[in-house]
Design an enzyme around this catalytic site. Structure first.
Site: not given
Length: 472
Positions: A249, A323
């Site tokens: 990120k 997820r």
């Protein structure tokens, strides 16, 4: 050392009509003139202060409750917590007909808005006692008890989420849950470490945590009251810090990634609240915990993972890791726990915030009935949700070349695609599953109503209120 804030700081007591503030006719005339002069609107949470030096009481606070709903009383409680924070005690004059729901809102607002998180010396918060001159019924006492259970659990979720990533390892997180569950009858906890996860095939949780020296965990917290006829499984994303992995990120997106376990904190908090209320519904919270770090053995783009239960995922983006861990936990729930309903909460996508902003979580479900139940619970609890379309139009985008699924695409619709990905792990419970994408609502940039700056504990109140109605 963390200063514990799970315990609400101000005691709220109901001591009957004898505690009502006695005021002379002259005092009442003074109050009426003051309210007319300041043009008090009575809107929920509005506050005006009347100093009375040399007299008792030395200061009067006039707080609006709006339409008198539970939400109005919650706003009033939050406003009082801030306006009277320097006072050691408060006596509240409330209408004699104050309903139990209004009392619950008032107490929740007081306790939640008085939350503080400090790592060393706690900021002095002097408000210690709030007394209501109210003839309490058993219904009032129960409402106050439930408000306390929710406030304590929400404050715990905020503590867990606010904790910096250098201290918040998966093992530390699991230990905090064990401490909170200790001594509660019919509440059990198991913690799977790396060895157990490997032996039992939780390969996605292991893959996400592989780049960190601080290994992953899977916490299973179970409330099993006698005679329960419904079993609810709550699954929460528990990434204790998210660097994005090899698909790292940018700095601006990484600063607050200690909040990436807000879903796990919420499902644990709701289960603890259900136990505190002795709700007659079986609840199991699953918290897959991992640190998504960068290391020599970190998960790579292009890796293929075989989840618990056999579904395979091709990793196209190591920053779509939430997820993956949820998939393992949900597949385990379906195969081994056999619940009636699965609800998952996750700080999953930035797309949620783009669509719905800071206060509203995205909700996905094929069940109109479940969606209505949880929307109603959120509204009653003072949290906001918006049901989003769960369309099959994009499902093909998740088909993998090397595996059953890919964990990321570049076609947009990020929140929807994440929901469709998770749907693949619901098995026969596809129509008895709800997914909340609550990334933005998990964090408040400034104080607002019952929220304080920082972690909000989003989801504890919604889930608890829903469990109350489910158990009714």
């Amino acid at each position: 050392m963390v200063v514990p804030s799970g315990e609400p700081s101000a005691a709220v007591e109901l001591l009957g009509e004898a505690t009502r503030l006695r005021m002379s006719p002259a005092d009442l005339d003074e109050c009426a003139a003051f309210l007319q002069d300041v043009e008090h609107s009575g809107s929920a949470g509005s506050v005006h202060s009347l100093p009375r030096p040399g007299r008792q009481p030395s200061r009067l606070l006039f707080v609006g409750i709006g339409d008198g709903s539970e939400a109005g009383w919650r706003a009033a409680g939050a406003a009082l917590a801030r306006s009277a924070r320097s006072e050691p005690a408060l006596v509240l004059v409330v209408p004699a007909e104050l309903a139990p729901a209004g009392l619950r809102g008032l107490a929740e607002g007081l306790w939640l808005a008085s939350y503080r998180f400090e790592l060393s010396t706690a900021e002095d918060f002097e408000l210690k006692r709030v007394t209501l001159g109210l003839e309490a019924t058993p219904e009032h006492a129960e409402a106050l008890q439930r408000a306390r259970a929710v406030a304590e659990s929400t404050r715990l979720a905020r503590d867990l989420t606010n904790m910096p990533g250098d201290r918040k390892t998966p093992a530390w997180f699991a230990k905090q849950i064990e401490k909170a569950a200790t001594g509660v009858p019919q509440l059990t906890i198991s913690v799977r470490d790396e060895a157990a996860l490997t032996e039992q095939g939780f390969n996605a949780i292991l893959a996400v945590g592989r780049g960190s020296t601080r290994g992953p965990r899977l916490v299973e917290l179970s409330w099993r009251p006698r005679g329960a006829r419904r079993h609810i499984v709550l699954v929460g994303k528990g990434i204790t810090f998210d660097t994005g992995g090899i698909c790292i990120k940018p700095l601006a997106s990484m600063k607050l990634m200690r909040k990436d376990m807000g879903g796990a904190a919420a499902v644990v908090g709701a289960t603890l609240a259900a136990a505190a209320m002795r709700l007659p519904v079986r609840v199991t919270a699953l918290a897959p915990l991992a640190e998504n770090a960068i290391g020599a053995d970190a998960m790579r783009p292009g890796d293929v993972i075989r989840h618990y239960g056999g579904i395979t995922s091709e990793v196209l983006n190591t920053d779509a890791e939430g997820r993956l861990v949820l998939g393992d936990a949900m597949a385990y729930a379906v195969r081994r726990l056999r619940p009636d309903v699965i609800v998952d909460l996750a700080t999953l996508t930035g797309a949620q915030g783009v669509a719905l902003g800071k206060r509203t979580a995205a909700m996905y479900s094929h069940s109109d009935a479940l969606a209505a139940e949880l929307s109603g619970a959120a509204e009653a609890a003072g949290e906001a949700v918006w049901r989003m379309p769960l369309s099959d139009d994009y499902a093909e985008a998740l088909d993998g070349d090397l595996a059953d699924l890919v964990n990321s695409t570049d076609i947009g619709a990020g929140s929807l695609l994440a929901a469709l990905y998770l749907r693949e792990f619901t098995g026969g419970l596809r129509d008895n599953w709800v997914h909340f994408d609550m990334s933005s609502p998990a964090w408040a940039d400034s104080a607002d109503g019952e929220l304080t700056k920082g972690a909000t504990g989003w989801g504890v109140r919604t889930l608890t209120r829903w469990l109350e109605t489910t158990a009714a």
